[in-house]
Design a protein around this motif. Structure first.
Motif, PDB file in Angstrom:
ATOM      1  N   LEU A 178       1.053  -0.848  -0.464  1.00 47.61           N
ATOM      2  CA  LEU A 178      -0.343   0.390   0.016  1.00 47.61           C
ATOM      3  C   LEU A 178       1.227   1.407  -0.171  1.00 47.61           C
ATOM      4  N   GLY A 179       1.933   1.153   0.911  1.00 45.88           N
ATOM      5  CA  GLY A 179       3.176   2.198   1.007  1.00 45.88           C
ATOM      6  C   GLY A 179       3.358   2.509  -0.520  1.00 45.88           C
ATOM      7  N   ILE A 180       3.864   1.406  -1.094  1.00 45.35           N
ATOM      8  CA  ILE A 180       4.639   1.275  -2.168  1.00 45.35           C
ATOM      9  C   ILE A 180       3.193   1.663  -3.552  1.00 45.35           C
ATOM     10  N   LEU A 181       2.528   2.152  -3.803  1.00 49.44           N
ATOM     11  CA  LEU A 181       1.374   2.014  -4.320  1.00 49.44           C
ATOM     12  C   LEU A 181       0.851   3.684  -4.298  1.00 49.44           C
ATOM     13  N   LEU A 333       2.154  -0.749 -12.047  1.00 47.39           N
ATOM     14  CA  LEU A 333       1.688  -2.152 -13.337  1.00 47.39           C
ATOM     15  C   LEU A 333       1.895  -3.222 -11.943  1.00 47.39           C
ATOM     16  N   LEU A 334       3.262  -2.864 -11.335  1.00 48.83           N
ATOM     17  CA  LEU A 334       4.041  -3.615 -10.025  1.00 48.83           C
ATOM     18  C   LEU A 334       3.303  -3.243  -9.230  1.00 48.83           C
ATOM     19  N   GLY A 335       3.805  -2.077  -8.568  1.00 51.60           N
ATOM     20  CA  GLY A 335       2.813  -1.937  -7.412  1.00 51.60           C
ATOM     21  C   GLY A 335       1.748  -2.034  -7.158  1.00 51.60           C
ATOM     22  N   GLY A 336       0.492  -2.368  -8.061  1.00 54.21           N
ATOM     23  CA  GLY A 336      -0.888  -2.889  -7.905  1.00 54.21           C
ATOM     24  C   GLY A 336      -0.913  -4.094  -8.235  1.00 54.21           C
ATOM     25  N   VAL A 337      -0.418  -4.831  -8.972  1.00 55.40           N
ATOM     26  CA  VAL A 337       0.246  -7.021  -8.098  1.00 55.40           C
ATOM     27  C   VAL A 337       0.414  -6.937  -7.236  1.00 55.40           C
ATOM     28  N   ALA A 342      -1.107  -9.235  -2.272  1.00 55.31           N
ATOM     29  CA  ALA A 342      -1.344  -9.122  -0.744  1.00 55.31           C
ATOM     30  C   ALA A 342      -2.828  -9.455   0.088  1.00 55.31           C
ATOM     31  N   ILE A 343      -3.737  -8.770  -0.553  1.00 55.09           N
ATOM     32  CA  ILE A 343      -4.960  -8.618  -0.375  1.00 55.09           C
ATOM     33  C   ILE A 343      -5.434 -10.526  -0.190  1.00 55.09           C
ATOM     34  N   LEU A 400       5.657 -10.014 -15.317  1.00 59.87           N
ATOM     35  CA  LEU A 400       4.130  -9.890 -13.707  1.00 59.87           C
ATOM     36  C   LEU A 400       4.145 -10.567 -13.383  1.00 59.87           C
ATOM     37  N   ALA A 401       3.965 -11.922 -14.135  1.00 60.15           N
ATOM     38  CA  ALA A 401       3.518 -12.885 -13.515  1.00 60.15           C
ATOM     39  C   ALA A 401       4.693 -13.609 -12.159  1.00 60.15           C
TER      40      ALA A 401
END
Length: 501
Positions: A178-181, A333-337, A342-343, A400-401
Motif C-alpha cells: 500500500l505504501g508503494i502504491l 503496475l508492479l505495485g498494483g500487482v 497481498a490482499i 509480471l506473473a
C-alpha cells in the motif's frame, strides 16, 4: 474479572496439568468474527508502520526526477542521486538489529510508538531541506525507522489468536505494498514537498493509533511476569469472557515454570539463555528461516522490482510497442500487482496453510522464470519482426506473473514466519539479527545486479532463477512446518522430540 482470575491462578499449582490439557482441547474452537474485531483493528494499526517502509522503497523513484528538473531548488548530480536511492537500504540493518533487545526491554507496543519517531524526523527534514545533505540524513533516518518497523510483526504475532494469526501477519505485506502504491499514485500529480507533508501526517496519525493499543500479553508474561497487566491486555483483545479466560489460562500456565524460577545472577541468566539457544526449538527454526530467506533473496524478486523498467527494456523490442506503458505506469503496475496479491493472500491465509501457499508460489515462479528464459532464447534465434512484437508482450506478462507468484508466498510469508517459528523468549533478539542479515544480503544483491546484467545474459539469469526456485521448493517440502491454527506451544513441539514424547 481480571482480579478474580489473578487471585486464583498460578498461586495454586494443583490442577495445572488438567487446566493445560483442557486449554489445549478448547484452543482449537472457532473464534467468531465479532470476538476478534479488536485484535484485527490492533493488527491493522500496527501494520501501518510498514506503510512507511513501502513509501521509502519507492519515494526515490519520484524524488530523483523532480530534483533533476530545471526548476528544482536542490540541484544534484548522478553520484548524489545514487546515494539518495541507496542510503535508505544501507540503514535498514541497523534498525532491525537493535530493535530486538529494545522490544524485549521496553515492550512491543512502546517500540511500535518509538518507531514512528524516526519517520517523523525524516519527513520533517525533507520539508525543511535546503541542500542535498538534508535529504541524505533524512533517507538514512528513514531507513533506520524501516528497520525498527519489524517490531510490528512480533507485536501482531503475540496479540493474535492462533486462528487469525496467519491472516493478520500477512497484513504486513498489504501495508508495504500500500505504501508503494500510494507513493506511485501521488507522484503522478504532486510535488515531492507536498508528498512529504502527507507522509508526515500519516506518521502522526499512526503514532496516535498505536498509543491506544494494549501491550503484548506474551511480553507482559514472559518478560515482566505481570498478571494484572496481562489480564488487562487480554481483556482488551478478547471482550468475550470465556475466550478471555481460555487465553489467559493458556498463556499463564504455558509459562509458569518461568514464573516460579528464583532470582538468578546475570551470569546464570546468560548461561541459561545460551543453553536455551542451543535447544532444538531455537536453532532449528532459526536455521530454516535463514535458508528460506537466502532462497527468497536469490530468487531476485526484489531485484526485479528495483530494476523493472531496465529489465523491461532489455527484454526486447516488444516493450516499445506497448504504447500506454512508460516507466511510471510499469512501476504502478508492479505495485498494483503486489498490492492485489497481498490482499488476496490476507483473505485466504486464514484457511490455507503456509506450506501450500509457499508451494504454489514456488511452482509459479519456477514455471514463469523458465518460460521467460525459453521465450527470450527462442526470440534471440529469430529475426521475424512480427514474432518479436508478440514475444515482447508475452515476456512482460511473464515478468509480471513472476512478481505475482512471488508476492503470493516468497516475498511475504518468510517475514511472517519469524513471528511464528521463533520462541517468544528470543524472538526479538534473533528475529532482529535475522532480518539484519537479510537486509544486508538484499543490499548487496541490489547493488551487484546491474553489473551482473551487463556481464550475463537475461536468458542465463532466468534459467538460473528457475533452478534456484526448484531447489527452494525441495527445501520447503522437506523442512517447512505448517503453522496454520497452531499455538506457539504446538510449534515448539514440532521442533523438539523430547516435548513430543
Amino acid at each position: 474479572m481480571p482480579e478474580k482470575i489473578i487471585n486464583g491462578d498460578a498461586e495454586n499449582n494443583d490442577g495445572k496439568d488438567a487446566l493445560l490439557e483442557n486449554n489445549s482441547k478448547n484452543d482449537g474452537q472457532d473464534l467468531l468474527w465479532k470476538h476478534s474485531l479488536k485484535q484485527i483493528l490492533a493488527a491493522c494499526i500496527a501494520h501501518c508502520l510498514v506503510i512507511q517502509a513501502g513509501i521509502n522503497m519507492t519515494f526515490s523513484a519520484v524524488l530523483l526526477p523532480q530534483l533533476n528538473a530545471d526548476d528544482s531548488d536542490i540541484v544534484i548530480d548522478l553520484h548524489q542521486a545514487s546515494w539518495i536511492a541507496s542510503c535508505v537500504t544501507a540503514a535498514l540493518p541497523l534498525g532491525s538489529l537493535i530493535i530486538g533487545p529494545l522490544m524485549d526491554k521496553f515492550g512491543r507496543k512502546n517500540m511500535c510508538m518509538f518507531t514512528t519517531v524516526p519517520f517523523a524526523i525524516s519527513w520533517s527534514l525533507h520539508i525543511f531541506a535546503t541542500n542535498v545533505w538534508f535529504i541524505y540524513v533524512a533517507r538514512i533516518v528513514a531507513g533506520f525507522g524501516a528497520g525498527l518497523s519489524t517490531v510490528g510483526l512480533v507485536y501482531v504475532s503475540e496479540i493474535s489468536h492462533p486462528k487469525y494469526r496467519p491472516m493478520l501477519l500477512t497484513f504486513n505485506s498489504v501495508g508495504v505494498t500500500l505504501g508503494i502504491l500510494i507513493t506511485c499514485v501521488l507522484g503522478y500529480g504532486l510535488h515531492w514537498t507536498s508528498m512529504v507533508k502527507i507522509f508526515l501526517a500519516l506518521v502522526v496519525v499512526t503514532g496516535i493509533g498505536v498509543y491506544f493499543l494494549p501491550e503484548s500479553p506474551y511480553w507482559l508474561m514472559v518478560f515482566k511476569n505481570d498478571k494484572k497487566k496481562l489480564a488487562d491486555s487480554l481483556q482488551w483483545l478478547y471482550p468475550e469472557t470465556n475466550i478471555f479466560i481460555q487465553q489467559y489460562d493458556r498463556i499463564v500456565y504455558s509459562t509458569y515454570k518461568e514464573e516460579d524460577s528464583q532470582i538468578k545472577s546475570k551470569l546464570q541468566h546468560m548461561k541459561e539463555n545460551l543453553l536455551f539457544c542451543k535447544s532444538p526449538i531455537v536453532w532449528k527454526p532459526l536455521a530454516i528461516l535463514l535458508i528460506i530467506f537466502i532462497f527468497q533473496q536469490f530468487s531476485s524478486a526484489y531485484v526485479i522490482v528495483f530494476y523493472a523498467v531496465d529489465i523491461f527494456k532489455r527484454i526486447g523490442a516488444g516493450f516499445k510497442h506497448i504504447g500506454f506503458i512508460d516507466e511510471y505506469v510499469a512501476l504502478i503496475l508492479l505495485g498494483g500487482v503486489r498490492f492485489l496479491m497481498a490482499i488476496i493472500l490476507a483473505m485466504i491465509s486464514k484457511r490455507v496453510g503456509r506450506r501450500l501457499l509457499m508451494f504454489i508460489s514456488s511452482v509459479g515462479m519456477i514455471i514463469t522464470s523458465f518460460a521467460l528464459a525459453l521465450l527470450m532464447q527462442l526470440t534471440e534465434n529469430t529475426h521475424e519482426t512480427g514474432l518479436m512484437n508478440v514475444d515482447g508482450t508475452v515476456a512482460i506478462v511473464l515478468v509480471l506473473a513472476y512478481i505475482c507468484f512471488s508476492s503470493f508466498g516468497w516475498l511475504v510469508i518468510p517475514w511472517t514466519l519469524i513471528g511464528e517459528l521463533l520462541p517468544v523468549k528470543v524472538r526479538g533478539v534473533l528475529g532482529g539479527l535475522l532480518i539484519s542479515i537479510v537486509y544486508i544480503l538484499m543490499f548487496l544483491l541490489v547493488k551487484v545486479a546491474p553489473f551482473l546484467m551487463e556481464s550475463v545474459s537475461l536468458v542465463s539469469i532466468f534459467y538460473g532463477l528457475s533452478v534456484i526456485n526448484l531447489v527452494g521448493f525441495a527445501f520447503l517440502y522437506k523442512f517447512l512446518p505448517e503453522t496454520l491454527g497452531k499455538t506457539f506451544e504446538d510449534i515448539a513441539t514440532f521442533f523438539d522430540e523430547k516435548i513430543r514424547r
